[in-house]
Design an enzyme around this catalytic site. Structure first.
Site, mmCIF file in Angstrom:
data_model
loop_
_atom_site.group_PDB
_atom_site.id
_atom_site.type_symbol
_atom_site.label_atom_id
_atom_site.label_comp_id
_atom_site.label_asym_id
_atom_site.label_seq_id
_atom_site.Cartn_x
_atom_site.Cartn_y
_atom_site.Cartn_z
ATOM 1 N N TYR A 45 -31.370 60.918 -60.993
ATOM 2 C CA TYR A 45 -32.326 60.083 -60.259
ATOM 3 C C TYR A 45 -33.721 60.529 -60.631
ATOM 4 C CZ TYR A 45 -32.672 64.080 -57.077
ATOM 5 O OH TYR A 45 -32.847 65.332 -56.556
ATOM 6 N N ASN A 102 -23.087 58.587 -61.193
ATOM 7 C CA ASN A 102 -23.894 59.667 -60.634
ATOM 8 C C ASN A 102 -25.386 59.340 -60.730
ATOM 9 O OD1 ASN A 102 -24.243 62.063 -59.348
ATOM 10 N ND2 ASN A 102 -23.701 63.358 -61.071
ATOM 11 N N SER A 121 -24.103 79.183 -51.132
ATOM 12 C CA SER A 121 -25.208 79.738 -51.908
ATOM 13 C C SER A 121 -26.327 80.199 -50.986
ATOM 14 C CB SER A 121 -25.736 78.703 -52.895
ATOM 15 O OG SER A 121 -26.119 77.534 -52.225
ATOM 16 N N ILE A 152 -22.729 77.825 -46.209
ATOM 17 C CA ILE A 152 -21.896 76.984 -47.079
ATOM 18 C C ILE A 152 -21.648 77.624 -48.438
ATOM 19 C CG2 ILE A 152 -21.669 74.616 -48.006
ATOM 20 C CD1 ILE A 152 -21.449 74.924 -44.927
ATOM 21 N N GLU A 197 -21.818 67.289 -43.678
ATOM 22 C CA GLU A 197 -23.273 67.202 -43.650
ATOM 23 C C GLU A 197 -23.713 66.201 -42.591
ATOM 24 O OE1 GLU A 197 -25.173 67.581 -47.576
ATOM 25 O OE2 GLU A 197 -26.324 65.845 -46.967
ATOM 26 N N TRP A 242 -17.823 65.521 -61.829
ATOM 27 C CA TRP A 242 -19.122 65.945 -62.357
ATOM 28 C C TRP A 242 -19.014 66.459 -63.782
ATOM 29 C CZ3 TRP A 242 -21.503 68.415 -57.263
ATOM 30 C CH2 TRP A 242 -21.729 67.363 -56.352
ATOM 31 N N HIS A 278 -32.084 70.369 -46.697
ATOM 32 C CA HIS A 278 -32.793 69.704 -47.802
ATOM 33 C C HIS A 278 -34.300 69.735 -47.620
ATOM 34 C CE1 HIS A 278 -28.671 68.240 -47.655
ATOM 35 N NE2 HIS A 278 -28.755 68.282 -48.953
ATOM 36 N N ARG A 315 -34.776 63.684 -62.439
ATOM 37 C CA ARG A 315 -33.685 64.651 -62.426
ATOM 38 C C ARG A 315 -32.558 64.236 -63.373
ATOM 39 N NH1 ARG A 315 -31.330 68.997 -60.222
ATOM 40 N NH2 ARG A 315 -29.091 68.727 -60.060
ATOM 41 N N CYS A 316 -32.168 65.183 -64.221
ATOM 42 C CA CYS A 316 -31.084 64.924 -65.163
ATOM 43 C C CYS A 316 -29.980 65.948 -64.960
ATOM 44 C CB CYS A 316 -31.585 65.046 -66.594
ATOM 45 S SG CYS A 316 -32.914 63.894 -66.970
HETATM 46 N N1 GLN Z 1 -20.892 76.131 -52.148
HETATM 47 C C1 GLN Z 1 -21.906 75.281 -52.674
HETATM 48 C C2 GLN Z 1 -23.278 75.832 -52.328
HETATM 49 O O1 GLN Z 1 -23.451 76.347 -51.300
HETATM 50 C C3 GLN Z 1 -21.790 73.879 -52.142
HETATM 51 C C4 GLN Z 1 -22.773 72.944 -52.791
HETATM 52 C C5 GLN Z 1 -22.566 71.494 -52.469
HETATM 53 O O2 GLN Z 1 -21.910 71.175 -51.511
HETATM 54 N N2 GLN Z 1 -23.139 70.609 -53.235
HETATM 55 O O3 GLN Z 1 -24.194 75.731 -53.087
HETATM 56 ZN ZN ZN Z 2 -22.999 70.225 -49.591
#
Ligand code: GLN
Ligand code: ZN
Length: 764
Positions: free
Chosen positions: A521, A120, A442, A440, A675, A570, A704, A524-525
């Site tokens: 990265y 990761n 959140s 998606i 994506e 993860w 992003h 970021r931890c």
């Molecule tokens: N359901 C998650 C969100 O919307 C998906 C996050 C992800 O794909 N990394 O935050």
């Molecule tokens: Zn995603």
């Protein structure tokens, strides 16, 4: 004597000091001089930790302010011209490549960053020009840090990324066509110069990492190793003795490419203990074996007895002077020290070993082999006790879970009917329009959400107060979605700190740390939860929030879960049972959750698997097929308990499916969101070629970036997608969750997205 060595140490510091310092520097709150002083202090501290632990061979140049590959890019004069022409000072140029630079009239994006093998951790990709030249910097970091350690009284072994791997991990810059490996002859003189300088500074040995040797390599790359190291060997005493390091896999399939004229070869015997004999057989007549027996990728206490046996096997064939005991890889992938964990249950804490503790382990193993077990009797006895305690603990073994696993039958993996029957029923009950819109999962995680969560964690507000706050957040999010006129709602995930941790905290079999951060990265931890035992779900995990959300929504509400593979990948997984077993346990727990959600009136359920792809074994062939087989089965097991009329979605944070498309198709999800917003719509061609029948939401804009896409841009994107997907297949959604965005840009972007969808709905 058998020496002990560490291949690399975590850089962040026990309290993520490096993260804090770099972020303060970026924010203009710390001077460059102070940043460099802090970095120097951390290096010294980390060298001293290893020295104190009794490690014989301590690495240097394993440190980096951002990323070690990026350091090489800069030190080799391989920064693309768009950075070198900006008149930035070297440190700022370095960070510009790592994270972009938008200040003082300079505006350059970062270089591409990708996952380091199957970890990761992310490295910055060497990005090369057709007319690439290389030039060693005047003060190469490897030399500077070697001297720094020497002045502190520690003779280190500098670490370099090897020339073949540096190029093999690189790519041509945009609009360039160079094949990186063809640059080897130009690059080698830089290594020769650097190695000569290291030797002049006093380095006796150097660790050159060539981890690409574990891949399936193109013929040209594979053929490059031998001549490269022959050339370096020809420099004789002018350069340090070379320890060629490989890790994260075995090198048996490339054994004929292994250079024989190096001082030592390092292999990962944690991942691939079975490669030992083959590697020993292929070593040059004097070459030393560096035996990677202490896991650099996980947090479990080493089984010292077993490691000693492995090392002794090597000693029998090679003699004590030709074996070094080592960590399997750099310890970069492990947290700093167990000593920081004050809240861990002592029973469990006794099973772990982080970087500081692992440094002691290599020293103890080396001592045991050199002087005999009596020399470290106390350590061995304590270790045997811990290993035994963990193996027999009630916390690792739950007979109920095992019993349930033994009762899984083939029907568990299959939905009741095939997709055409399911989708007809779903259409009927959900009543969705053509080009349905959704998100998606959140919605923006505002400061207020974090404040309230913190208060709740600290006990400053009651559970009832926190619950009320979350309900209010859900209400707001539902209202926004109503106003936007989206078709399938989500509850916004305000109650979730992290998409894996949230579930881990609600499952039996998990442990949590307070300080066990690992660099992902740059600054970021992440702090992966730890799977310690058999996993089960003591109670529903998400039903309360989803049920509430359904109760206040006029349109279908999508339930949101993290899939079994992502939970596994993860987290720090167990090393005492196969990962497929852990995935299956997670899947069973999620299956119960899915069924409970359905019973609570949630008829669209999304199970996210963004980590499915990174778990793909590094080499194609049997191992990869086996992984995909159990990964797909786990996903299916988690969702197949529902009725045909319940719609299962899944989400992936990538769009490159070409190399494992059959697995994606085999998930049998009714709707896939991916994506694709930044990639070429051409990548969708695989769905056509393979006659993929189910629904797809390829992601019509990039979440992003704070940039708001115009309605026209989104329409253009949809138009491109329609070249590959049928209108009745296409969902309109952003390309990932919106948690990192602000509300204003989110609303603006979604408004444009819904309008674009409506435009096409009219048209078709
Ligand atoms: N359901 C998650 C969100 O919307 C998906 C996050 C992800 O794909 N990394 O935050
Ligand atoms: Zn995603």
């Amino acid at each position: 004597m058998v020496q002990s060595s560490v291949l690399g140490f975590p850089r962040m510091g026990a309290n993520r000091e490096l993260k804090k310092a770099t972020e303060a520097y970026w924010g203009g709150k710390l001077s460059q001089a102070d940043l460099l002083t802090e970095a120097k202090r951390l290096r010294l501290e980390h060298w001293n930790i290893q020295k104190k632990a009794g490690v014989d061979v301590i690495p240097s140049n394993d440190f980096a302010l951002y990323d070690q590959v990026l350091t090489h890019i800069q030190d080799f004069g391989a920064a693309p011209p768009r950075y070198t022409t900006q008149n930035l000072d070297p440190i700022d140029e370095y960070f510009a490549m790592g994270r972009g630079h938008q200040k003082g009239g300079v505006d350059v994006p970062s270089l591409e960053m990708v996952k380091w093998f199957d970890s990761n951790y992310h490295y910055v990709k060497p990005t090369l020009q057709d007319n690439q030249t290389f030039k060693l910097s005047a003060n190469p970091k490897a030399v500077v840090e070697f001297i720094e350690a020497k002045e502190a009284g520690i003779i280190t072994r500098p670490v370099l990324v090897g020339p073949v791997s540096f190029l093999a991990l690189g790519k041509p810059d945009r609009d360039q066509t160079v094949s990186p490996i063809d640059l080897l002859d130009k690059l080698l003189p830089v290594y020769e110069e650097l190695l000569t300088k290291l030797k002049a500074a006093g380095a006796e040995t150097v660790q050159i990492d060539e981890p690409t040797m574990v891949f399936d390599l193109p013929a040209k790359t594979k053929a490059a190793f031998k001549p490269t190291y022959e050339k370096l060997a020809a420099l004789g005493d002018k350069i340090p003795k070379i320890v060629l390091a490989t890790y994260f896999g075995d090198i048996v399939h490339n054994i004929d490419a292994l250079p024989t004229d190096v001082y030592a070869v390092h292999v990962d015997l944690v991942r691939n203990p079975e490669q030992l004999d083959t590697v020993i057989g292929a070593l040059g007549s004097k070459t030393i074996l560096s035996a990677g027996v202490v896991d650099g990728r996980n947090i479990w206490k080493n089984n010292l007895k077993r490691s000693i046996e492995t090392v002794e096997k090597a000693v029998q064939k090679l003699g004590k002077d030709r074996v070094i005991v080592a960590t399997s890889s750099s310890l970069l992938h492990t947290p700093h020290t167990l000593a920081s964990e004050k809240k861990l249950d002592p029973e469990i804490a006794d099973w772990f070993s982080f970087a500081v503790e692992k440094a002691s382990e290599v020293a103890v193993i080396a001592k045991a082999v050199t002087e005999g077990p009596a020399a470290v009797r106390a350590e061995l006895e304590a270790n045997a006790k811990s290993i035994q305690a963990r193996a027999t603990s009630k916390r690792t073994n739950d007979p109920k879970v095992k019993e349930r696993q033994s009762k899984i039958t083939p029907e568990f993996y299959n939905r009741k009917s095939e997709f055409p029957i399911r989708i007809a029923q779903q259409q009927k009950s959900l009543g969705l329009p053509l080009f349905p819109t959704t998100t998606i999962g959140s919605f923006p995680q505002t400061k207020e959400i974090r404040v309230q969560r913190n208060k709740f964690t600290k006990g400053e507000i009651t559970a009832a107060e926190y619950e009320k706050f979350i309900e209010k957040e859900i209400q707001d999010v539902v209202k926004v979605q109503e106003e936007l006129d989206l078709d399938v709602y989500v509850h916004g995930e305000p109650e979730r700190n992290d998409m894996v941790q949230y579930f881990g905290e609600r499952l039996d079999g998990y442990a949590f740390t307070t300080h066990a951060w690992v660099q992902s990265y740059g600054s970021r931890c992440v702090r992966p939860p730890i799977i310690v035992g058999d996993i089960s779900r003591p109670a529903p995990m998400t039903v309360k929030e989803s049920k509430y959300a359904v109760s206040i929504s006029k349109k279908p509400m999508k339930g949101m879960l993290t899939g079994p593979i992502t939970c596994l990948r993860w987290s720090f997984p167990r090393d005492d049972v196969h990962q497929s077993v852990q995935a299956e346990q997670l899947a069973l727990a999620l299956r119960d959750e899915v069924v409970d959600l359905e019973a609570a009136g949630v008829f669209v359920i999304q199970v996210d698997e963004p980590a499915l792809r990174e778990g793909l074994p590094l080499r194609s062939g049997k191992e990869r097929e086996a992984y995909l087989d159990w990964a797909v089965k786990s996903f299916r097991l988690s969702v197949a308990g529902v009725q045909d009329s319940t719609q299962i979605h899944s989400h992936f944070c990538y769009s490159e499916f070409q190399d494992f498309f059959h697995a994606i198709a085999a998930l049998d999800a009714d709707v896939l969101s991916i994506e694709n917003s930044k990639s070429d719509a051409k990548l969708l061609k695989v769905f056509v070629d393979e006659a993929y029948p189910r629904h797809i939401g390829p992601g019509v804009y990039d979440i992003h970036s704070p940039r708001v896409p115009s309605e026209q841009e989104i329409k253009d994107r949809i138009e491109e997608m329609l070249a590959y997907l049928k209108p009745e297949q296409l969902w309109i959604d952003p390309d990932c969750g919106l948690k990192t965005r602000q509300w204003s840009e989110t609303k603006a972007a979604l408004t444009n997205m819904v309008n674009a969808a409506k435009f096409y709905r009219q048209k078709y």
